[in-house]
Design a protein around this motif. Sequence first.
Motif, mmCIF file in Angstrom:
data_model
loop_
_atom_site.group_PDB
_atom_site.id
_atom_site.type_symbol
_atom_site.label_atom_id
_atom_site.label_comp_id
_atom_site.label_asym_id
_atom_site.label_seq_id
_atom_site.Cartn_x
_atom_site.Cartn_y
_atom_site.Cartn_z
ATOM 1 N N ILE A 159 151.999 38.557 -42.956
ATOM 2 C CA ILE A 159 151.898 38.080 -44.335
ATOM 3 C C ILE A 159 152.120 39.258 -45.275
ATOM 4 C CG2 ILE A 159 150.341 37.064 -46.049
ATOM 5 C CD1 ILE A 159 149.050 35.475 -43.881
ATOM 6 N N LYS A 160 152.968 39.046 -46.278
ATOM 7 C CA LYS A 160 153.322 40.134 -47.191
ATOM 8 C C LYS A 160 152.495 40.106 -48.481
ATOM 9 C CE LYS A 160 156.751 41.973 -44.790
ATOM 10 N NZ LYS A 160 157.511 41.048 -44.051
ATOM 11 N N ILE A 161 151.662 39.117 -48.631
ATOM 12 C CA ILE A 161 150.802 39.088 -49.826
ATOM 13 C C ILE A 161 149.357 39.277 -49.350
ATOM 14 C CG2 ILE A 161 152.375 37.586 -51.122
ATOM 15 C CD1 ILE A 161 150.460 35.245 -50.548
ATOM 16 N N ASP A 162 148.436 39.559 -50.278
ATOM 17 C CA ASP A 162 147.083 39.799 -49.785
ATOM 18 C C ASP A 162 146.450 38.509 -49.263
ATOM 19 O OD1 ASP A 162 146.789 39.504 -52.876
ATOM 20 O OD2 ASP A 162 144.816 39.042 -52.021
ATOM 21 N N LYS A 163 145.667 38.694 -48.226
ATOM 22 C CA LYS A 163 145.113 37.576 -47.461
ATOM 23 C C LYS A 163 144.292 36.589 -48.312
ATOM 24 C CE LYS A 163 144.976 35.712 -43.492
ATOM 25 N NZ LYS A 163 145.152 35.562 -42.155
ATOM 26 N N TYR B 280 155.515 35.190 -46.403
ATOM 27 C CA TYR B 280 155.950 35.919 -45.206
ATOM 28 C C TYR B 280 157.196 36.772 -45.444
ATOM 29 C CZ TYR B 280 152.494 33.597 -42.310
ATOM 30 O OH TYR B 280 151.313 33.170 -41.763
ATOM 31 N N GLY B 281 157.603 36.888 -46.701
ATOM 32 C CA GLY B 281 158.690 37.799 -47.047
ATOM 33 C C GLY B 281 160.088 37.294 -46.733
ATOM 34 N N TYR B 282 160.256 36.011 -46.467
ATOM 35 C CA TYR B 282 161.606 35.467 -46.262
ATOM 36 C C TYR B 282 162.334 35.297 -47.592
ATOM 37 C CZ TYR B 282 160.868 34.838 -41.311
ATOM 38 O OH TYR B 282 160.645 35.071 -39.986
ATOM 39 N N LEU B 283 161.550 35.177 -48.656
ATOM 40 C CA LEU B 283 162.097 35.190 -50.018
ATOM 41 C C LEU B 283 161.255 36.201 -50.780
ATOM 42 C CD1 LEU B 283 162.364 31.399 -51.043
ATOM 43 C CD2 LEU B 283 164.259 32.915 -50.414
ATOM 44 N N ASN B 284 161.859 36.862 -51.780
ATOM 45 C CA ASN B 284 161.006 37.735 -52.582
ATOM 46 C C ASN B 284 160.092 36.858 -53.440
ATOM 47 O OD1 ASN B 284 162.110 37.321 -55.326
ATOM 48 N ND2 ASN B 284 163.958 38.288 -54.479
ATOM 49 N N GLN B 285 158.993 37.428 -53.893
ATOM 50 C CA GLN B 285 157.975 36.619 -54.579
ATOM 51 C C GLN B 285 158.513 35.922 -55.818
ATOM 52 O OE1 GLN B 285 153.992 38.046 -55.333
ATOM 53 N NE2 GLN B 285 153.945 39.121 -53.378
ATOM 54 N N ILE C 176 150.439 14.923 -54.325
ATOM 55 C CA ILE C 176 150.690 16.356 -54.146
ATOM 56 C C ILE C 176 151.423 16.671 -52.836
ATOM 57 C CG2 ILE C 176 148.404 16.847 -53.116
ATOM 58 C CD1 ILE C 176 150.269 19.082 -55.651
ATOM 59 N N ASP C 177 151.348 15.735 -51.874
ATOM 60 C CA ASP C 177 151.958 16.020 -50.577
ATOM 61 C C ASP C 177 153.145 15.106 -50.272
ATOM 62 O OD1 ASP C 177 150.400 13.794 -50.435
ATOM 63 O OD2 ASP C 177 149.416 14.305 -48.546
ATOM 64 N N GLY C 178 153.848 14.680 -51.329
ATOM 65 C CA GLY C 178 155.064 13.886 -51.160
ATOM 66 C C GLY C 178 156.260 14.793 -50.892
ATOM 67 N N GLY C 179 157.454 14.276 -51.101
ATOM 68 C CA GLY C 179 158.690 15.018 -50.840
ATOM 69 C C GLY C 179 158.758 16.364 -51.559
ATOM 70 N N TYR C 180 158.246 16.412 -52.773
ATOM 71 C CA TYR C 180 158.291 17.679 -53.510
ATOM 72 C C TYR C 180 157.132 18.603 -53.146
ATOM 73 C CZ TYR C 180 162.071 15.577 -56.059
ATOM 74 O OH TYR C 180 163.272 14.990 -56.358
ATOM 75 N N GLY C 181 156.013 18.003 -52.770
ATOM 76 C CA GLY C 181 154.870 18.809 -52.338
ATOM 77 C C GLY C 181 155.142 19.527 -51.029
ATOM 78 N N VAL C 182 155.854 18.853 -50.113
ATOM 79 C CA VAL C 182 156.128 19.477 -48.808
ATOM 80 C C VAL C 182 157.121 20.635 -48.961
ATOM 81 C CG1 VAL C 182 155.508 17.490 -47.374
ATOM 82 C CG2 VAL C 182 157.885 17.768 -48.080
ATOM 83 N N THR C 183 158.098 20.469 -49.862
ATOM 84 C CA THR C 183 159.055 21.568 -50.056
ATOM 85 C C THR C 183 158.376 22.747 -50.748
ATOM 86 O OG1 THR C 183 159.839 20.371 -52.014
ATOM 87 C CG2 THR C 183 161.186 20.206 -50.033
ATOM 88 N N ALA C 184 157.474 22.439 -51.684
ATOM 89 C CA ALA C 184 156.745 23.517 -52.368
ATOM 90 C C ALA C 184 155.887 24.294 -51.367
ATOM 91 C CB ALA C 184 155.867 22.933 -53.481
ATOM 92 N N ALA C 185 155.204 23.573 -50.487
ATOM 93 C CA ALA C 185 154.343 24.225 -49.492
ATOM 94 C C ALA C 185 155.168 25.136 -48.577
ATOM 95 C CB ALA C 185 153.606 23.171 -48.672
ATOM 96 N N PHE C 186 156.356 24.688 -48.225
ATOM 97 C CA PHE C 186 157.260 25.477 -47.376
ATOM 98 C C PHE C 186 157.734 26.733 -48.122
ATOM 99 C CE2 PHE C 186 161.914 25.911 -46.165
ATOM 100 C CZ PHE C 186 161.690 26.563 -44.951
ATOM 101 N N LEU C 187 158.123 26.574 -49.386
ATOM 102 C CA LEU C 187 158.594 27.716 -50.183
ATOM 103 C C LEU C 187 157.501 28.762 -50.370
ATOM 104 C CD1 LEU C 187 160.683 25.685 -52.744
ATOM 105 C CD2 LEU C 187 161.582 27.519 -51.280
ATOM 106 N N PHE C 188 156.266 28.297 -50.523
ATOM 107 C CA PHE C 188 155.156 29.236 -50.653
ATOM 108 C C PHE C 188 155.090 30.134 -49.416
ATOM 109 C CE2 PHE C 188 150.880 30.548 -49.626
ATOM 110 C CZ PHE C 188 150.526 31.233 -50.777
ATOM 111 N N THR D 247 147.725 28.706 -49.863
ATOM 112 C CA THR D 247 148.531 28.032 -48.831
ATOM 113 C C THR D 247 148.128 26.558 -48.675
ATOM 114 O OG1 THR D 247 149.283 28.061 -46.542
ATOM 115 C CG2 THR D 247 146.998 28.726 -46.919
ATOM 116 N N GLN D 248 149.129 25.703 -48.517
ATOM 117 C CA GLN D 248 148.854 24.277 -48.324
ATOM 118 C C GLN D 248 149.515 23.769 -47.050
ATOM 119 O OE1 GLN D 248 150.338 22.479 -52.042
ATOM 120 N NE2 GLN D 248 149.562 24.344 -52.981
ATOM 121 N N PHE D 249 150.288 24.660 -46.421
ATOM 122 C CA PHE D 249 151.132 24.231 -45.314
ATOM 123 C C PHE D 249 150.357 23.507 -44.219
ATOM 124 C CE2 PHE D 249 153.750 24.378 -41.603
ATOM 125 C CZ PHE D 249 155.035 24.247 -42.080
ATOM 126 N N GLU D 250 149.342 24.175 -43.688
ATOM 127 C CA GLU D 250 148.629 23.610 -42.542
ATOM 128 C C GLU D 250 147.886 22.322 -42.901
ATOM 129 O OE1 GLU D 250 146.903 26.596 -40.103
ATOM 130 O OE2 GLU D 250 146.175 25.133 -38.625
#
Length: 215
Positions: free
Chosen positions: A60-64, A193-198, A176-188, A71-74
């Motif tokens: 993880i590239k941001i502070d824990k 994890y540093g795959y995109l800059n902040q 919050i967890d519809g089509g746009y919520g799931v993409t937002a959670a993924f982007l976060f 995070t909303q992914f899990e």
Amino acid sequence: MVDSKPLFELSVYKTAFIVFVLYSLSGVVLYADESKLNAKQSKVLKESFSYLESIEPKRIKIDKPTYNKLTQFESIFKFGFSGKKLSRWIQSRIKKYSYGSTGDYIAMYHDDGDVLLGRAFFSLNRLDRVLVLLHEARHADGKNFGHVVCPENFQFLNPRDWKIHPAGKKGCDSVIDGGYGVTAAFLFELGAYGYLNQTEAAHRYNSEISRVIRD
Ligand SMILES: [Zn+2]
């Protein structure tokens, strides 16, 4: 009376022929409107999944504490962040892809795991293609994740196609967890994890979240 039989037969053949022509034409029309993906399109689709599957969390590239707070992914997906698992999550929901006219949308979900991809989908970059697939896959989870109409004064641009303006169209979510919520959670996670800059992750996250409207 003697001549009537052959005449009758002729009209049966005629009718059968007309029915056959109409049937063939309707087939042609259908085919032009919606068809299977061609080889090039299938390749683009496959590349989108390969890209997604290459994303695996390392450090993880941001502070824990910030990560844990945001995070909303899990909680949404019921598994920890993993591109491979997410790819399986999508593939267990979308069973068939076709290509055709999607009007004011980049892709459309039909019942039974059938997704119609429009021309614009194939000109997107791989991340945007993954976001579209992730979004459409959520629709497979039922009516609870259907869209609501965006407000008439909705001011946010559609990041993937400026010509498609969401105001007054069925392109927003009330959950919050519809089509746009799931993409937002993924982007976060991509940002964390540093795959995109902040900065990019935050802009993209905010853009997806802008579609979640709650009174
Ligand atoms: Zn949708």
